[in-house]
Design an enzyme around this catalytic site. Structure first.
Site, PDB file in Angstrom:
ATOM      1  N   CYS A   1     -16.684  -8.465   6.179  1.00  0.00           N
ATOM      2  CA  CYS A   1     -15.990  -7.228   5.824  1.00  0.00           C
ATOM      3  C   CYS A   1     -14.771  -7.526   4.965  1.00  0.00           C
ATOM      4  CB  CYS A   1     -15.578  -6.487   7.096  1.00  0.00           C
ATOM      5  SG  CYS A   1     -14.728  -4.944   6.728  1.00  0.00           S
TER       6      CYS A   1
ATOM      7  N   ARG B   1     -17.670  -1.993  18.480  1.00  0.00           N
ATOM      8  CA  ARG B   1     -16.945  -3.249  18.202  1.00  0.00           C
ATOM      9  C   ARG B   1     -15.612  -3.316  18.933  1.00  0.00           C
ATOM     10  NH1 ARG B   1     -16.982  -3.297  12.731  1.00  0.00           N
ATOM     11  NH2 ARG B   1     -19.141  -3.869  13.015  1.00  0.00           N
TER      12      ARG B   1
ATOM     13  N   CYS C   1       0.745   4.893   6.876  1.00  0.00           N
ATOM     14  CA  CYS C   1       0.119   4.760   8.202  1.00  0.00           C
ATOM     15  C   CYS C   1       1.087   4.015   9.143  1.00  0.00           C
ATOM     16  CB  CYS C   1      -1.207   4.013   8.080  1.00  0.00           C
ATOM     17  SG  CYS C   1      -2.257   4.655   6.759  1.00  0.00           S
TER      18      CYS C   1
ATOM     19  N   CYS D   1       0.549   0.399  10.326  1.00  0.00           N
ATOM     20  CA  CYS D   1       0.059  -0.631   9.405  1.00  0.00           C
ATOM     21  C   CYS D   1       1.150  -1.506   8.789  1.00  0.00           C
ATOM     22  CB  CYS D   1      -0.767   0.016   8.303  1.00  0.00           C
ATOM     23  SG  CYS D   1      -1.558  -1.231   7.268  1.00  0.00           S
TER      24      CYS D   1
ATOM     25  N   CYS E   1     -19.713  -5.571   4.186  1.00  0.00           N
ATOM     26  CA  CYS E   1     -18.989  -4.354   4.540  1.00  0.00           C
ATOM     27  C   CYS E   1     -17.699  -4.343   3.730  1.00  0.00           C
ATOM     28  CB  CYS E   1     -18.690  -4.375   6.037  1.00  0.00           C
ATOM     29  SG  CYS E   1     -17.676  -2.982   6.579  1.00  0.00           S
TER      30      CYS E   1
ATOM     31  N   CYS F   1       0.852  -1.193   0.000  1.00  0.00           N
ATOM     32  CA  CYS F   1       0.000   0.000   0.000  1.00  0.00           C
ATOM     33  C   CYS F   1       0.885   1.238   0.000  1.00  0.00           C
ATOM     34  CB  CYS F   1      -0.912   0.005   1.229  1.00  0.00           C
ATOM     35  SG  CYS F   1      -2.008   1.435   1.271  1.00  0.00           S
TER      36      CYS F   1
ATOM     37  N   CYS G   1     -19.274   2.692   9.297  1.00  0.00           N
ATOM     38  CA  CYS G   1     -18.512   2.031  10.347  1.00  0.00           C
ATOM     39  C   CYS G   1     -17.248   2.854  10.507  1.00  0.00           C
ATOM     40  CB  CYS G   1     -18.197   0.598   9.913  1.00  0.00           C
ATOM     41  SG  CYS G   1     -17.012  -0.230  10.992  1.00  0.00           S
TER      42      CYS G   1
END
Ligand code: SAM
Ligand code: DTB
Ligand code: SF4
Length: 332
Positions: A105, A269, A65, A68, A137, A61, A197
């Protein structure tokens, strides 16, 4: 004049940091008691939503971040995988349903959705998972309103896009996109009438004030996100946050309870970080208003408690899985 349902008065969108701090800093058991009481006003406390998570495109990616493992910037040993095939995904979805999940998801390590063949394939996945009878999701990075509408048409039920942390701390965690970009994506999915969400992560070195500010951002979205995932950082070797100390279980409980108090109608959650939480701490989180979990041995790339252990945990606590499509579309 329409008379407001008394419960609606408790659903506010004008929270101040001081009000939230007052809740967050209550003596822990008082906080849990109040959150548990409110939880019972809005939800069946014996129900837990069981969600399944699948990484449909993994690693490489372009974002940075700091938490991550999938960022191209860090050497984390994540196995890079291109976008999965539709049939592979549908098989995973069927297995998840069989194992008791009601929400599925799909996560992609993308900065944003692009209008290309990969997106067409994701739309096909959404149609397929929806046909299986699961709440679909997706979490695909930034989306435009038009892309969100296409997802909605394909049957997408919810879109996950976390604010992650406070607007102030955000810059120390991600430099490749702005906080405003995040809020814009949340707005775009809302405009397309997809349920939202959105939550965040604790344990990234943020202050208590940052946590409160993050919660304020979420609680002042109108309507509230239907789902609020609270993640504890899973520190992954090779990321800038690899050496962060583990999140204190009481802090997790405080975040959940505060989220429950200020967004009473939302599903809260208990997301990443359960590997580090004892059964007892998780039970306290459920008591404090968490009513959703990710089940399955893996989150996107990191481990999650074994399915059998979770089944035992829930049945031991007398909790039962919540049915799919249950009143989440009621306005928040
Ligand atoms: N690439 C898309 C995006 O960033 O919006 C979707 C996938 S991304 C992995 C989804 C969310 O997972 C992030 O926003 C973050 O909140 C959470 N996450 C990622 N890595 C994590 C970690 N190591 N610990 C806890 N949560 C994490
Ligand atoms: C969310 O808030 N947590 C999930 C889901 N939304 C996409 C992701 C957790 C990822 C944890 C790190 C990993 O497994 O790669
Ligand atoms: Fe990419 Fe999402 Fe990971 Fe950020 S959180 S590096 S956008 S996969």
């Amino acid at each position: 004049m329409q008379v407001k349902n008394p419960q609606e008065i408790l659903v506010r969108h004008n929270w101040t940091n001081d009000e939230i701090a007052e809740i967050y800093n209550l003596p822990l058991l008082e906080l849990v008691y109040r959150a548990a009481t409110l939880h019972r006003e809005f939800h069946d406390p014996s129900e837990i939503q069981v969600c399944s998570l699948l990484s449909i495109k993994t690693g490489a990616c372009t974002e940075d971040c700091a938490y991550c493992p999938q960022s191209v910037e860090y050497h984390t040993g994540v196995d890079v995988q291109p976008l999965m095939l539709v049939d592979e995904v549908l098989e995973k979805a069927r297995n998840a349903k069989e194992a008791g999940a009601t929400r599925f998801c799909m996560g992609a390590a993308w900065r944003e959705v692009r209008d290309n063949r990969d997106f067409d394939r994701v739309l096909e996945m959404v149609r397929g998972v929806n046909d299986i009878g699961l709440e679909v999701c997706a979490t695909l990075g930034m989306v435009t309103e038009e892309q969100a509408r296409k997802l909605k048409e394909a049957g997408l039920y919810a879109y996950n896009h976390n604010v992650d942390t406070s607007s102030g701390y955000y810059k120390s965690i991600i430099t490749t996109r702005t906080y405003k970009d995040r809020i814009d994506t949340i707005r775009n999915t809302r405009k397309a009438e997809i349920t939202v969400c959105s939550g965040g992560i604790i344990g990234m070195g943020e202050s208590v004030e940052d946590r409160i500010e993050m919660l304020r951002t979420l609680a002042n979205l109108d309507p509230h996100p239907e789902s609020v995932p609270i993640n504890a950082l899973v520190p992954v070797e090779g990321t800038p946050l690899q050496d962060m100390p583990p999140v204190d279980a009481w802090d997790f409980v405080r975040m959940i309870a505060t989220a429950r108090m200020i967004m009473p109608k939302s599903m809260v959650r208990l997301s990443a970080g359960r590997m580090q939480l004892s059964r007892e701490a998780q039970a306290l989180c459920f008591m404090a208003g968490a009513n959703s979990i990710f089940a399955g041995d893996k989150l996107l790339t990191t481990p999650n408690p074994p399915v059998d252990e979770d089944k035992e945990l829930l049945s031991g606590l007398g909790l039962k899985p919540r049915k799919a499509f249950k009143d989440e579309l009621a306005s928040n």
